[in-house]
Design a protein around this motif. Structure first.
Motif, PDB file in Angstrom:
ATOM      1  N   VAL A 482      -2.254   8.034   4.830  1.00 20.50           N
ATOM      2  CA  VAL A 482      -2.190   8.443   6.240  1.00 20.50           C
ATOM      3  C   VAL A 482      -2.900   9.779   6.443  1.00 20.50           C
ATOM      4  CG1 VAL A 482      -0.602   9.240   8.040  1.00 20.50           C
ATOM      5  CG2 VAL A 482      -0.091   7.159   6.767  1.00 20.50           C
ATOM      6  N   GLU A 483      -2.638  10.714   5.528  1.00 18.80           N
ATOM      7  CA  GLU A 483      -3.286  12.028   5.610  1.00 18.80           C
ATOM      8  C   GLU A 483      -4.808  11.895   5.569  1.00 18.80           C
ATOM      9  OE1 GLU A 483      -3.588  16.015   2.811  1.00 18.80           O
ATOM     10  OE2 GLU A 483      -1.754  14.797   2.721  1.00 18.80           O
ATOM     11  N   HIS A 484      -5.276  11.030   4.650  1.00 19.74           N
ATOM     12  CA  HIS A 484      -6.726  10.807   4.531  1.00 19.74           C
ATOM     13  C   HIS A 484      -7.277  10.202   5.827  1.00 19.74           C
ATOM     14  CE1 HIS A 484     -10.475   9.968   2.295  1.00 19.74           C
ATOM     15  NE2 HIS A 484     -10.523   8.865   3.041  1.00 19.74           N
ATOM     16  N   ALA A 485      -6.546   9.244   6.393  1.00 22.55           N
ATOM     17  CA  ALA A 485      -7.006   8.591   7.628  1.00 22.55           C
ATOM     18  C   ALA A 485      -7.107   9.593   8.765  1.00 22.55           C
ATOM     19  CB  ALA A 485      -6.051   7.454   7.984  1.00 22.55           C
ATOM     20  N   LYS A 486      -6.106  10.475   8.887  1.00 23.51           N
ATOM     21  CA  LYS A 486      -6.128  11.482   9.955  1.00 23.51           C
ATOM     22  C   LYS A 486      -7.273  12.471   9.769  1.00 23.51           C
ATOM     23  CE  LYS A 486      -1.184  11.359  11.073  1.00 23.51           C
ATOM     24  NZ  LYS A 486       0.114  12.099  11.012  1.00 23.51           N
ATOM     25  N   ASN A 487      -7.466  12.888   8.531  1.00 25.55           N
ATOM     26  CA  ASN A 487      -8.538  13.861   8.254  1.00 25.55           C
ATOM     27  C   ASN A 487      -9.918  13.302   8.573  1.00 25.55           C
ATOM     28  OD1 ASN A 487      -6.653  15.711   7.377  1.00 25.55           O
ATOM     29  ND2 ASN A 487      -6.908  15.225   5.197  1.00 25.55           N
ATOM     30  N   HIS A 488     -10.046  11.979   8.542  1.00 25.29           N
ATOM     31  CA  HIS A 488     -11.349  11.360   8.801  1.00 25.29           C
ATOM     32  C   HIS A 488     -11.392  10.682  10.168  1.00 25.29           C
ATOM     33  CE1 HIS A 488     -11.553  11.969   4.452  1.00 25.29           C
ATOM     34  NE2 HIS A 488     -12.873  11.868   4.560  1.00 25.29           N
ATOM     35  N   GLY A 489     -10.387  10.941  10.992  1.00 19.80           N
ATOM     36  CA  GLY A 489     -10.388  10.428  12.346  1.00 19.80           C
ATOM     37  C   GLY A 489     -10.354   8.922  12.456  1.00 19.80           C
ATOM     38  N   LEU A 490      -9.640   8.274  11.577  1.00 19.74           N
ATOM     39  CA  LEU A 490      -9.581   6.811  11.582  1.00 19.74           C
ATOM     40  C   LEU A 490      -8.370   6.336  12.378  1.00 19.74           C
ATOM     41  CD1 LEU A 490     -10.373   6.216   7.794  1.00 19.74           C
ATOM     42  CD2 LEU A 490     -11.960   6.039   9.710  1.00 19.74           C
ATOM     43  N   ASP A 491      -8.584   5.323  13.238  1.00 13.53           N
ATOM     44  CA  ASP A 491      -7.489   4.759  14.032  1.00 13.53           C
ATOM     45  C   ASP A 491      -6.736   3.703  13.225  1.00 13.53           C
ATOM     46  OD1 ASP A 491      -8.205   6.304  16.215  1.00 13.53           O
ATOM     47  OD2 ASP A 491      -9.648   4.798  16.924  1.00 13.53           O
ATOM     48  N   TYR A 492      -5.424   3.639  13.414  1.00  9.11           N
ATOM     49  CA  TYR A 492      -4.624   2.622  12.735  1.00  9.11           C
ATOM     50  C   TYR A 492      -3.283   2.500  13.446  1.00  9.11           C
ATOM     51  CZ  TYR A 492      -2.093   6.591  10.795  1.00  9.11           C
ATOM     52  OH  TYR A 492      -1.356   7.732  10.656  1.00  9.11           O
ATOM     53  N   THR A 493      -2.667   1.376  13.260  1.00  5.84           N
ATOM     54  CA  THR A 493      -1.300   1.180  13.767  1.00  5.84           C
ATOM     55  C   THR A 493      -0.306   1.137  12.615  1.00  5.84           C
ATOM     56  OG1 THR A 493      -1.651  -1.216  13.752  1.00  5.84           O
ATOM     57  CG2 THR A 493      -2.048  -0.046  15.837  1.00  5.84           C
ATOM     58  N   SER A 494      -0.772   0.710  11.438  1.00  9.44           N
ATOM     59  CA  SER A 494       0.079   0.710  10.249  1.00  9.44           C
ATOM     60  C   SER A 494      -0.798   0.790   9.008  1.00  9.44           C
ATOM     61  CB  SER A 494       0.944  -0.553  10.196  1.00  9.44           C
ATOM     62  OG  SER A 494       0.124  -1.700  10.106  1.00  9.44           O
ATOM     63  N   VAL A 495      -0.174   1.231   7.927  1.00 10.74           N
ATOM     64  CA  VAL A 495      -0.881   1.347   6.646  1.00 10.74           C
ATOM     65  C   VAL A 495      -0.151   0.481   5.637  1.00 10.74           C
ATOM     66  CG1 VAL A 495      -1.596   2.897   4.790  1.00 10.74           C
ATOM     67  CG2 VAL A 495      -1.656   3.682   7.156  1.00 10.74           C
ATOM     68  N   ASN A 496      -0.848  -0.489   5.064  1.00 13.24           N
ATOM     69  CA  ASN A 496      -0.220  -1.446   4.151  1.00 13.24           C
ATOM     70  C   ASN A 496      -0.899  -1.421   2.791  1.00 13.24           C
ATOM     71  OD1 ASN A 496       1.546  -2.629   6.226  1.00 13.24           O
ATOM     72  ND2 ASN A 496      -0.397  -3.341   7.103  1.00 13.24           N
ATOM     73  N   GLN A 497      -0.092  -1.295   1.736  1.00 15.73           N
ATOM     74  CA  GLN A 497      -0.647  -1.289   0.385  1.00 15.73           C
ATOM     75  C   GLN A 497      -1.012  -2.701  -0.043  1.00 15.73           C
ATOM     76  OE1 GLN A 497       1.805   0.518  -2.632  1.00 15.73           O
ATOM     77  NE2 GLN A 497       0.216   0.372  -4.218  1.00 15.73           N
ATOM     78  N   ASP A 498      -2.098  -2.813  -0.773  1.00  4.55           N
ATOM     79  CA  ASP A 498      -2.516  -4.098  -1.325  1.00  4.55           C
ATOM     80  C   ASP A 498      -1.380  -4.662  -2.187  1.00  4.55           C
ATOM     81  OD1 ASP A 498      -3.817  -6.229  -2.588  1.00  4.55           O
ATOM     82  OD2 ASP A 498      -5.714  -5.162  -2.691  1.00  4.55           O
ATOM     83  N   GLU A 499      -1.147  -5.968  -2.070  1.00  2.00           N
ATOM     84  CA  GLU A 499      -0.088  -6.620  -2.832  1.00  2.00           C
ATOM     85  C   GLU A 499      -0.481  -6.855  -4.294  1.00  2.00           C
ATOM     86  OE1 GLU A 499       3.050  -7.696  -1.970  1.00  2.00           O
ATOM     87  OE2 GLU A 499       2.809  -6.618  -0.081  1.00  2.00           O
ATOM     88  N   ASP A 500      -1.775  -6.852  -4.586  1.00  2.00           N
ATOM     89  CA  ASP A 500      -2.262  -7.175  -5.931  1.00  2.00           C
ATOM     90  C   ASP A 500      -1.941  -6.067  -6.933  1.00  2.00           C
ATOM     91  OD1 ASP A 500      -3.232  -9.462  -4.856  1.00  2.00           O
ATOM     92  OD2 ASP A 500      -5.352  -8.912  -4.982  1.00  2.00           O
ATOM     93  N   VAL A 501      -2.011  -6.424  -8.216  1.00  3.75           N
ATOM     94  CA  VAL A 501      -1.898  -5.431  -9.287  1.00  3.75           C
ATOM     95  C   VAL A 501      -3.235  -5.363 -10.024  1.00  3.75           C
ATOM     96  CG1 VAL A 501       0.572  -5.829  -9.561  1.00  3.75           C
ATOM     97  CG2 VAL A 501      -1.038  -7.069 -11.013  1.00  3.75           C
ATOM     98  N   LEU A 502      -3.361  -4.348 -10.844  1.00  5.63           N
ATOM     99  CA  LEU A 502      -4.608  -4.152 -11.580  1.00  5.63           C
ATOM    100  C   LEU A 502      -4.590  -4.907 -12.909  1.00  5.63           C
ATOM    101  CD1 LEU A 502      -5.004  -0.351 -10.913  1.00  5.63           C
ATOM    102  CD2 LEU A 502      -6.578  -2.132 -10.115  1.00  5.63           C
TER     103      LEU A 502
END
Length: 993
Positions: A482-502
């Protein structure tokens, strides 16, 4: 030869720990048991070592050299097998050797979470209880795996300790520990920000059983020569592969038809074009035209592509971009649409119309029936093909289009190749350099996402509701995203982590520096990284080693280690790699402690009941265990196991464990035990005077007897051989040197030679034996730590009781390793050659005594050798030969005539190199009885030889018998001919009596 004054090991102080001598775990003053027992010897020593932190030096000086290495973290899928024991034996020998050389050693232990493999095995456990992971849900399923992890990790660490692995346990890690997870996230974030990690929809290797993508190197290719049934997970009966299907496509604007070939008729529903080679005269007129899809009746183009194999089938190929790697690349070149027909489970999706909802191999049968019913099927022919199989699940790979995360490996691979080319990174054995360049030179981008529940969750967050499409932010957590998105002026309604694993190998590729604390600038990272050596099996050169090099160069700017040592793979009796899924593994503790056949069968039964083994593999594994171990496995001990594993040439491609060698080395342990007991009896017998200068003779080789000079020369040679072998990683040469010296020279020859001695000669020989045994134990400890510690403590305790000064360290693990220059004054190659010649003659005399049934008799003998080196000290060599060979007397001549040597002699003679030995049989054998036995045996041998030669003389034998069989028979013929010749010579000798 450079003459260096020896370090007087019993008069000068050696390197010691700063602490006072700690209380031993057992009373080494107790009388030594008469026979060696691994269970007794190996009890309690490890706990004592660990409690007193002997596994590395205390407070090393800044100038102290360091040696650091990681144990390849075992998977928590189960317990260790004999392959892990090989790795442990090799690595511990190096760690111990370097520690005793004065280096500050750091050997990092750990366990790997093994994403796919662990999820599969825990799921099978649950399935045996009629529970699925979906029923549990992700959180509870992960809790089940953590329970599994705790149990298996505890067992694995117990196994390692039972094997005597001197690991730095305070450094132990699990690849999903918080600090390791942080390192994995940080690596992903850094690579994502550099543009080295990217996300795209691409064709990937998909396991429908796992419902996950897997990498190219986790796909096995099974060659099928013709029709063959293969068991596929999820299907009740075998699926047949090895056919090629030919069917017709109707042209759009005419009644003509084109016959195409495919091995996968189920994918017809995903066809987007027909492809032909541009130079193929059969189809040139059709290029640019269209055909009618047999199911959807849509128009498909006929395209020309030079990648089409004109010799495959009819030369006209269906193009299914969403389900075939070559078709996918072809579709990208020609701008074709991608049309997927299967879901994650391999079930046909809604795109398939009336064929919706069918498992892929049932769909195959339906499509063949459809083609046949519509008069489009031209033929089904046997066909050789390669079937892609998931190495993790045994499922048939289904290429699918899926959005995945990839690592751009091109530049990293180039750097890894340059490191080897420049010599900055060395690979042993060097033949693997070619394989290294071959794989890295053809590397593809690495798919690192897996659709699993167990593993490191991909640290990437999708901005839902953003104006832009599919914006992904790599971050340690959602707050950071969220902090990164705000710093770069990106619009969003929610932030969702990828369900996959590495991919598990992604986290493992960081292991050499993450275990040292990266990305933090820790003391370990500054002092211990890069590691000195990476030692592992050659089968994970690509999975792990290459990726560690690539990731380390990218993230730290340094190589992760200076050298790579690759060992061979231990196989079962059928030459198969040992695998838990095959049930052919051997638990190293079954060798250490022994195991009954029933115990081994019960373990297999448990694996079968939990679903880890198929019924076929279970039955096969049971049969193999009953054949290989009908009476179970006898108790051998960790020392004999470790010594045996290191006695193979570990650089060989494959290693077949021989139980007979294990038994031999178990007896070798007892031989060393008995030699030490003999020394203690000898010391008690001579009762050395206190205050004497016991070891002044160490600086005066020429004042010692021939046999003492010879054994000390052998000691010096052994130390030198081992030092060179360990430097070259030729562990089998080091174990050979130890075995030959301790068993062949010390026990078989020296002990026998000094038994009759008396007085001053016996006292000096006892002290020579002290030096030889004490030094040999310090050479032996990397391979046999338990036995070495037990005898080392007993020996120095005995010396202290007798008032003989010694430079004992608190533990042999931190004693000083013998220097190759330590006994340089005693090196005497001329003496060695002379005594070796004499000993070969002794061996022949012993063999002759057995041959003539004189094991308990003491005949006279003659040794004829024209060499001046023998004649110069005939008395010494005569006594040596008669003592060791058990003879009444041995007379040495430079030249002689046997007929004049004794009127009552009957000589049996043998040639040994340029010398000869002669045994006097007069009055020793029953002439008539010996002649009768001789003739009976001679008759049998002649008959056997005649039969063998007659068989080998036939035309059918020469044309059809395998070359290795013919070679075996040739050697047998030569052996029979030699034996017959010797019997005839013996008959002549008997006739003279």
């Amino acid at each position: 030869m450079l003459k260096v004054a020896p370090r007087r090991i019993f008069l000068l102080s050696s390197r010691r720990l700063a602490t006072a001598k700690l209380q031993l775990p057992k009373n080494v003053k107790d009388e030594m048991p008469k026979a060696y027992s691994p269970a007794t010897v190996e009890e309690n020593w490890y706990e004592w070592w660990e409690c007193n932190s002997f596994f590395r030096h205390h407070k090393p000086l800044p100038s102290t050299k360091k040696f650091s290495m990681v144990l390849p973290p075992p998977n928590i899928t189960g317990t260790l097998h004999i392959g892990h024991a090989l790795t442990c034996a090799i690595q511990d020998s190096l760690v111990c050797w370097n520690r005793m050389k004065g280096k500050d050693t750091h050997w990092f232990p750990g366990c790997d979470h093994a994403g796919i493999a662990t999820q599969v095995i825990v799921e099978k456990n649950l399935n045996s209880q009629n529970i699925t992971r979906e029923q549990l849900g992700r959180k509870k399923f992960e809790e089940e795996i953590w329970k599994w992890k705790d149990e298996k990790e505890n067992t694995i660490y117990k196994q390692l300790k039972a094997l005597g692995a001197t690991l730095n346990w305070e450094k132990a890690v699990f690849t999903m520990d918080p600090k390791m997870c942080y390192a994995v996230n940080e690596a992903f974030i850094q690579l994502h920000r550099k543009g080295k990690i990217y996300r795209k929809e691409s064709l990937v290797n998909w396991s429908c059983q796992l419902r996950s993508a897997i990498s190219d190197i986790e796909v096995d290719h099974q060659l099928v020569d013709g029709p063959k049934g293969i068991l596929v997970p999820g299907y009740d009966k075998p699926v047949t592969f090895g056919y090629i299907y030919q069917f017709e496509y109707k042209l759009w604007d005419s009644n003509e038809r084109i016959v195409v070939s495919t091995t996968r008729p189920e994918t017809i529903l995903g066809d987007m074009a027909i492809a032909v080679h541009p130079e193929d005269m059969r189809y040139k007129k059709y290029i640019g035209k269209s055909v009618i899809h047999p199911v959807f009746h849509t128009k498909l183009p006929i395209i020309a592509d030079s990648e089409v194999d004109q010799q495959f089938g009819t030369g006209a190929l269906k193009v299914t971009p969403a389900h075939d790697p070559k078709d996918y690349e072809m579709a990208k070149r020609h701008g074709l649409e991608m049309f997927s027909i299967f879901d994650d489970r391999g079930i046909s999706n809604k795109n398939c119309n009336q064929f919706h909802g069918l498992p892929r191999f049932e769909l195959r049968e339906k499509m063949v029936d459809f083609l046949r019913d519509n008069n489009l099927l031209q033929g089904i022919l046997p066909h050789q093909m390669s079937v892609p199989v998931c190495s993790r699940s045994g499922d048939i790979i289904e290429p699918l289009l899926r959005p995945q995360w990839f690592v751009d490996t091109q530049e990293m691979a180039q750097k890894a190749m340059e490191a080897v080319q420049s010599g900055k990174l060395k690979i042993y054995p060097p033949q693997f350099e070619r394989v290294w360049f071959e794989w890295l030179g053809n590397i593809k981008d690495w798919c690192i996402s897996r659709q699993l529940w167990w593993g490191h969750r991909v640290p990437a967050y999708n901005l839902a509701g953003a104006k832009e499409t599919a914006i992904w932010i790599a971050a340690h957590n959602s707050e950071k995203a969220v902090e990164h998105a705000k710093n770069h002026g990106l619009d969003y309604t929610s932030v969702n982590q990828d369900e996959d694993v590495l991919d598990t190998w992604f986290s493992s590729s960081l292991f050499p520096f993450s275990v040292c604390g990266w990305p933090e600038h820790t003391m370990d990272l500054r002092n211990l990284f890069p590691l000195d050596l990476m030692e592992t099996g050659h089968d994970i050169l690509f999975f792990w080693v290459a990726r560690m090099v690539m990731m380390s160069l990218e993230l730290t700017g340094e190589l992760p280690f200076k050298e790579i040592l690759l060992h061979g793979i231990i196989c079962d009796s059928q030459g198969r790699k040992m695998s838990k899924s095959l049930g052919n593994v051997i638990d190293p503790l079954d060798i250490v402690y022994g195991a009954s056949l029933k115990c081994m069968e019960d373990k297999l039964e448990s694996s079968f009941q939990k679903g880890h083994l198929s019924s076929k593999e279970f039955e096969k594994a049971i049969a193999e265990k009953r054949t290989a171990f009908p009476s179970g496995i006898p108790q051998t001990g960790a020392d004999a196991l470790r010594f045996t594993l290191c006695s193979y040439n570990v650089k060989s491609h494959f290693i077949n464990l021989d139980m007979a060698i294990l038994k031999r080395n178990r007896l070798f342990c007892n031989k060393i035990w008995q030699a030490t007991r003999f020394l203690f009896l000898l010391l008690d017998e001579i009762s050395p005077k206190r205050g004497s200068d016991y070891f002044s003779w160490l600086n005066e080789p020429n004042n010692s007897s021939v046999v003492n000079q010879w054994i000390m020369n052998g000691l010096a040679k052994m130390v030198n051989q081992i030092d060179g072998a360990m430097t070259r990683y030729d562990f089998h040469h080091a174990t050979d040197a130890l075995y030959n010296f301790l068993y062949g020279n010390l026990c078989d020859v020296y002990l026998e030679a000094i038994k009759p001695l008396t007085g001053a000669d016996k006292q000096q020989s006892a002290l020579v034996l002290v030096v030889c045994l004490e030094t040999a134990l310090r050479c032996l400890v990397p391979f046999m730590p338990f036995l070495s510690e037990e005898l080392y403590q007993r020996l120095h305790t005995k010396l202290a009781d007798l008032g003989i000064p010694s430079s004992q360290s608190v533990s042999i693990l931190v004693a000083e390793y013998p220097s190759k220059d330590e006994f340089a004054l005693w090196r005497n190659e001329e003496l060695e050659k002379t005594v070796d010649s004499v000993l070969r003659a002794v061996t022949e005399l012993r063999n002759m005594k057995l041959e003539y049934g004189l094991a308990k008799s003491k005949p006279d003998a003659v040794f004829v050798c024209p060499s001046e080196r023998v004649l110069s000290q005939t008395d010494h060599y005569s006594k040596l030969m008669s003592t060791i060979a058990g003879l009444k007397s041995v007379t040495i001549y430079g030249d002689m005539c046997l007929t004049n040597s004794s009127e009552k002699a009957c000589w049996a003679s043998r040639t040994v190199e340029n010398c000869s030995v002669h045994l006097n049989l007069a009055g020793m054998v029953d002439r008539k009885m010996e002649l009768k036995k001789n003739q009976e045996k001679l008759k049998k041998l002649v008959e056997n030889l005649a039969r063998l030669e007659a068989n080998m003389g036939t035309a059918s034998y020469r044309s059809s018998a395998p070359s290795h069989v013919q070679e075996t028979h040739r050697l047998k013929v030569a052996s029979l001919q030699t034996e017959i010749r010797q019997l005839k010579e013996y008959a002549k000798e008997l006739a003279k009596m």
